[in-house]
Write a protein that holds these residues in place. Structure first.
Motif, PDB file in Angstrom:
ATOM      1  N   ALA A  51      -1.546  55.998 102.922  1.00 64.11           N
ATOM      2  CA  ALA A  51      -0.619  57.047 103.356  1.00 64.11           C
ATOM      3  C   ALA A  51       0.813  56.544 103.364  1.00 64.11           C
ATOM      4  CB  ALA A  51      -1.012  57.551 104.746  1.00 64.11           C
ATOM      5  N   THR A  52       1.034  55.327 103.843  1.00 67.46           N
ATOM      6  CA  THR A  52       2.388  54.766 103.864  1.00 67.46           C
ATOM      7  C   THR A  52       2.898  54.517 102.458  1.00 67.46           C
ATOM      8  OG1 THR A  52       2.178  53.760 106.047  1.00 67.46           O
ATOM      9  CG2 THR A  52       3.734  52.737 104.532  1.00 67.46           C
ATOM     10  N   ARG A  53       2.060  53.951 101.611  1.00 65.39           N
ATOM     11  CA  ARG A  53       2.484  53.669 100.235  1.00 65.39           C
ATOM     12  C   ARG A  53       2.835  54.965  99.523  1.00 65.39           C
ATOM     13  NH1 ARG A  53      -2.479  51.220 100.042  1.00 65.39           N
ATOM     14  NH2 ARG A  53      -2.865  52.032  97.953  1.00 65.39           N
ATOM     15  N   ARG A  54       2.055  55.993  99.737  1.00 59.94           N
ATOM     16  CA  ARG A  54       2.341  57.283  99.100  1.00 59.94           C
ATOM     17  C   ARG A  54       3.656  57.866  99.617  1.00 59.94           C
ATOM     18  NH1 ARG A  54       0.065  61.686  96.573  1.00 59.94           N
ATOM     19  NH2 ARG A  54       0.877  63.711  97.264  1.00 59.94           N
ATOM     20  N   ALA A  55       3.831  57.857 100.942  1.00 62.47           N
ATOM     21  CA  ALA A  55       5.031  58.456 101.525  1.00 62.47           C
ATOM     22  C   ALA A  55       6.293  57.722 101.091  1.00 62.47           C
ATOM     23  CB  ALA A  55       4.928  58.456 103.051  1.00 62.47           C
ATOM     24  N   ALA A  56       6.206  56.394 100.929  1.00 66.04           N
ATOM     25  CA  ALA A  56       7.401  55.605 100.632  1.00 66.04           C
ATOM     26  C   ALA A  56       7.686  55.471  99.141  1.00 66.04           C
ATOM     27  CB  ALA A  56       7.259  54.214 101.252  1.00 66.04           C
ATOM     28  N   LEU A  57       6.648  55.465  98.299  1.00 65.05           N
ATOM     29  CA  LEU A  57       6.837  55.099  96.893  1.00 65.05           C
ATOM     30  C   LEU A  57       6.769  56.262  95.915  1.00 65.05           C
ATOM     31  CD1 LEU A  57       4.740  51.784  96.787  1.00 65.05           C
ATOM     32  CD2 LEU A  57       7.210  52.051  97.154  1.00 65.05           C
ATOM     33  N   VAL A  58       6.001  57.298  96.225  1.00 68.02           N
ATOM     34  CA  VAL A  58       5.880  58.400  95.275  1.00 68.02           C
ATOM     35  C   VAL A  58       7.214  59.134  95.152  1.00 68.02           C
ATOM     36  CG1 VAL A  58       4.808  60.639  94.853  1.00 68.02           C
ATOM     37  CG2 VAL A  58       3.411  58.705  95.578  1.00 68.02           C
ATOM     38  N   GLY A  59       7.669  59.294  93.920  1.00 70.56           N
ATOM     39  CA  GLY A  59       8.931  59.965  93.662  1.00 70.56           C
ATOM     40  C   GLY A  59      10.145  59.075  93.774  1.00 70.56           C
ATOM     41  N   LEU A  60       9.966  57.811  94.100  1.00 71.77           N
ATOM     42  CA  LEU A  60      11.091  56.902  94.287  1.00 71.77           C
ATOM     43  C   LEU A  60      11.782  56.620  92.954  1.00 71.77           C
ATOM     44  CD1 LEU A  60      12.310  55.332  96.720  1.00 71.77           C
ATOM     45  CD2 LEU A  60      10.981  53.354  95.930  1.00 71.77           C
ATOM     46  N   GLN A  61      13.094  56.596  92.983  1.00 64.80           N
ATOM     47  CA  GLN A  61      13.895  56.290  91.799  1.00 64.80           C
ATOM     48  C   GLN A  61      14.932  55.234  92.149  1.00 64.80           C
ATOM     49  OE1 GLN A  61      15.590  60.057  90.669  1.00 64.80           O
ATOM     50  NE2 GLN A  61      13.734  60.742  89.628  1.00 64.80           N
ATOM     51  N   PRO A  62      15.417  54.484  91.166  1.00 60.57           N
ATOM     52  CA  PRO A  62      16.466  53.497  91.457  1.00 60.57           C
ATOM     53  C   PRO A  62      17.746  54.187  91.925  1.00 60.57           C
ATOM     54  CG  PRO A  62      15.534  53.166  89.265  1.00 60.57           C
ATOM     55  CD  PRO A  62      15.046  54.491  89.739  1.00 60.57           C
ATOM     56  N   ASN A  63      18.541  53.459  92.671  1.00 58.16           N
ATOM     57  CA  ASN A  63      19.817  53.972  93.172  1.00 58.16           C
ATOM     58  C   ASN A  63      20.944  53.278  92.412  1.00 58.16           C
ATOM     59  OD1 ASN A  63      22.232  54.315  94.734  1.00 58.16           O
ATOM     60  ND2 ASN A  63      20.986  54.904  96.475  1.00 58.16           N
ATOM     61  N   SER A  64      21.681  54.034  91.631  1.00 61.40           N
ATOM     62  CA  SER A  64      22.739  53.437  90.814  1.00 61.40           C
ATOM     63  C   SER A  64      23.868  52.873  91.669  1.00 61.40           C
ATOM     64  CB  SER A  64      23.282  54.472  89.826  1.00 61.40           C
ATOM     65  OG  SER A  64      23.773  55.608  90.514  1.00 61.40           O
ATOM     66  N   ASP A  65      24.095  53.432  92.866  1.00 69.34           N
ATOM     67  CA  ASP A  65      25.128  52.885  93.753  1.00 69.34           C
ATOM     68  C   ASP A  65      24.747  51.489  94.230  1.00 69.34           C
ATOM     69  OD1 ASP A  65      26.809  55.084  93.582  1.00 69.34           O
ATOM     70  OD2 ASP A  65      25.924  56.082  95.321  1.00 69.34           O
ATOM     71  N   VAL A  66      23.468  51.269  94.492  1.00 68.29           N
ATOM     72  CA  VAL A  66      23.005  49.942  94.888  1.00 68.29           C
ATOM     73  C   VAL A  66      23.252  48.944  93.765  1.00 68.29           C
ATOM     74  CG1 VAL A  66      20.941  48.567  95.411  1.00 68.29           C
ATOM     75  CG2 VAL A  66      21.314  50.764  96.550  1.00 68.29           C
ATOM     76  N   ILE A  67      22.945  49.351  92.539  1.00 66.84           N
ATOM     77  CA  ILE A  67      23.159  48.473  91.388  1.00 66.84           C
ATOM     78  C   ILE A  67      24.635  48.154  91.225  1.00 66.84           C
ATOM     79  CG2 ILE A  67      22.953  48.293  88.872  1.00 66.84           C
ATOM     80  CD1 ILE A  67      20.486  50.178  89.184  1.00 66.84           C
ATOM     81  N   ARG A  68      25.465  49.157  91.374  1.00 66.69           N
ATOM     82  CA  ARG A  68      26.920  48.945  91.235  1.00 66.69           C
ATOM     83  C   ARG A  68      27.425  47.982  92.307  1.00 66.69           C
ATOM     84  NH1 ARG A  68      30.785  51.166  94.019  1.00 66.69           N
ATOM     85  NH2 ARG A  68      29.438  52.828  94.825  1.00 66.69           N
ATOM     86  N   LEU A  69      27.009  48.172  93.540  1.00 67.68           N
ATOM     87  CA  LEU A  69      27.478  47.315  94.623  1.00 67.68           C
ATOM     88  C   LEU A  69      26.941  45.897  94.485  1.00 67.68           C
ATOM     89  CD1 LEU A  69      27.101  49.867  97.539  1.00 67.68           C
ATOM     90  CD2 LEU A  69      29.257  48.881  96.726  1.00 67.68           C
ATOM     91  N   ASP A  70      25.722  45.770  93.995  1.00 62.36           N
ATOM     92  CA  ASP A  70      25.151  44.440  93.815  1.00 62.36           C
ATOM     93  C   ASP A  70      25.870  43.689  92.698  1.00 62.36           C
ATOM     94  OD1 ASP A  70      23.117  42.415  94.358  1.00 62.36           O
ATOM     95  OD2 ASP A  70      22.338  42.927  92.379  1.00 62.36           O
ATOM     96  N   ASN A  71      26.282  44.400  91.681  1.00 59.75           N
ATOM     97  CA  ASN A  71      26.963  43.752  90.556  1.00 59.75           C
ATOM     98  C   ASN A  71      28.439  43.480  90.838  1.00 59.75           C
ATOM     99  OD1 ASN A  71      24.685  43.694  88.954  1.00 59.75           O
ATOM    100  ND2 ASN A  71      25.099  45.685  88.034  1.00 59.75           N
ATOM    101  N   TYR A  72      28.992  44.196  91.817  1.00 62.89           N
ATOM    102  CA  TYR A  72      30.419  44.047  92.118  1.00 62.89           C
ATOM    103  C   TYR A  72      30.616  42.849  93.031  1.00 62.89           C
ATOM    104  CZ  TYR A  72      35.072  45.068  93.988  1.00 62.89           C
ATOM    105  OH  TYR A  72      36.382  44.987  94.372  1.00 62.89           O
ATOM    106  N   GLN A  73      31.275  41.837  92.551  1.00 64.09           N
ATOM    107  CA  GLN A  73      31.547  40.641  93.327  1.00 64.09           C
ATOM    108  C   GLN A  73      33.064  40.484  93.476  1.00 64.09           C
ATOM    109  OE1 GLN A  73      29.226  38.913  94.767  1.00 64.09           O
ATOM    110  NE2 GLN A  73      27.483  39.932  93.796  1.00 64.09           N
TER     111      GLN A  73
END
Length: 327
Positions: A51-73
């Motif tokens: 139930a937890t895995r389904r609620a947390a992972l189904v439909g999940l997509q990457p977040n481009s803002d996270v990628i941008r912030l991680d790459n920005y140094q």
């Protein structure tokens, strides 16, 4: 839906369509959906429920803002004077004094339980989330999944993602309520999920640590972190000092501890109202802006603050903010 079909229900939008050309390059290392299938397998192996895995992972997509912030140094160009002026602002100190007045009873109980003084707890709380007023608006599950798929430390973020799923599975927080920074630091203390599992405490008696909305739990969790990191009650973290004309500061190794009495014999002068510190206390001299700038003697408790964040600018700000708030 049977377990083997759980993650086949996740929309299979390609990384290229979702994230543009940046995503196309990352997709070469494997699709996001394939990554989630592996996370699902590992989480199941650690006992995380369907139930937890389904609620947390189904439909999940990457977040481009996270990628941008991680790459920005960004290039770090602030001086200590600039950094401290912002973090020790009049408004932050005033807000901390108000929080101290409101929280004295719980802080006294935390000091009794964990042997950690209120000032350092308030200093960390104030710097991390401005006393809980800003804890980050990112979904921790989405942020950690994105970083586990794309960052240069995939194993670390994947393990933190599984730890986050374990927290959700415990009933401490819902996937929607688990918010934090783009890097997955959660709640008012900004704990990573693995730190939460090891050190977060339920101080208000609700059964599961709530570091998102419960102030006693948040402050006690910070106190427990410092306790485990070696904080000694009743001893100072450090203090600002004046270097006498005979002190050859450049010749002093900032990583080499000496007894406080030895620094005083060199001509280091303590300011009026300085905290109690035994003359034998191991002491280091640091000048965060270099020769000619402000000088500080720091003691073993300073190391406990740096375990929270290994930056001298951060640790000094925590100590000084705590002093100002509790003065």
């Amino acid at each position: 839906m049977r377990r083997r079909t759980l993650l086949h229900a996740i929309p299979a939008a390609s990384a290229t369509l979702l994230l543009g050309s940046e995503g196309a390059a990352m997709a070469a290392t494997g699709s996001f959906q394939s990554f989630l299938v592996e996370v699902d397998r590992l989480a199941a192996g650690q006992g995380v429920s369907y139930a937890t895995r389904r609620a947390a992972l189904v439909g999940l997509q990457p977040n481009s803002d996270v990628i941008r912030l991680d790459n920005y140094q960004p290039e770090f160009t602030q001086t200590w004077a600039q950094y401290s002026a912002k973090r020790l602002s009049t408004a932050r100190v005033a807000a901390g004094q108000q929080k101290y007045a409101q929280s004295q009873q719980v802080l006294a109980a935390i000091r009794t339980e964990y042997g950690v003084d209120p000032g350092v707890i308030l200093g960390i709380w104030g710097l991390e989330t401005n006393y809980g007023s800003y804890t980050g608006g990112f979904s921790v599950v989405q942020a950690l999944a994105t970083l586990g798929w794309t960052s240069h430390r995939p194993a670390y973020f994947r393990s933190e993602l599984i730890a986050a799923l374990r927290i959700i599975d415990s009933g401490a927080v819902s996937p929607q309520g688990m918010t934090g920074s783009y890097a997955g630091a959660m709640g008012q203390p900004q704990f990573m999920p693995s730190v939460y599992l090891k050190l977060a405490v339920s101080f208000s008696g609700q059964g599961r640590p709530n570091i998102w909305t419960d102030i006693p739990d948040s402050l006690a969790s910070i106190g427990n972190y410092l306790h485990v990191s070696g904080w000694k009650q009743g001893l100072p973290w450090g203090e600002q000092v004046i270097l006498g004309p005979g002190v050859d500061a450049p010749a002093i190794d900032p990583d080499q501890a000496m007894p406080l009495s030895q620094f005083l014999s060199m001509g280091v002068r303590r300011l009026p109202g300085h905290p109690y510190a035994p003359s034998t206390l191991p002491t280091r001299l640091i000048q965060p802006d270099g020769a000619g700038g402000a000088a500080y003697l720091v003691y073993p408790n300073y190391k406990a603050i740096r375990r929270y964040n290994p930056s001298d600018f951060y640790a000094l700000s925590v100590g000084l903010l705590g002093n100002l708030v509790t003065a």
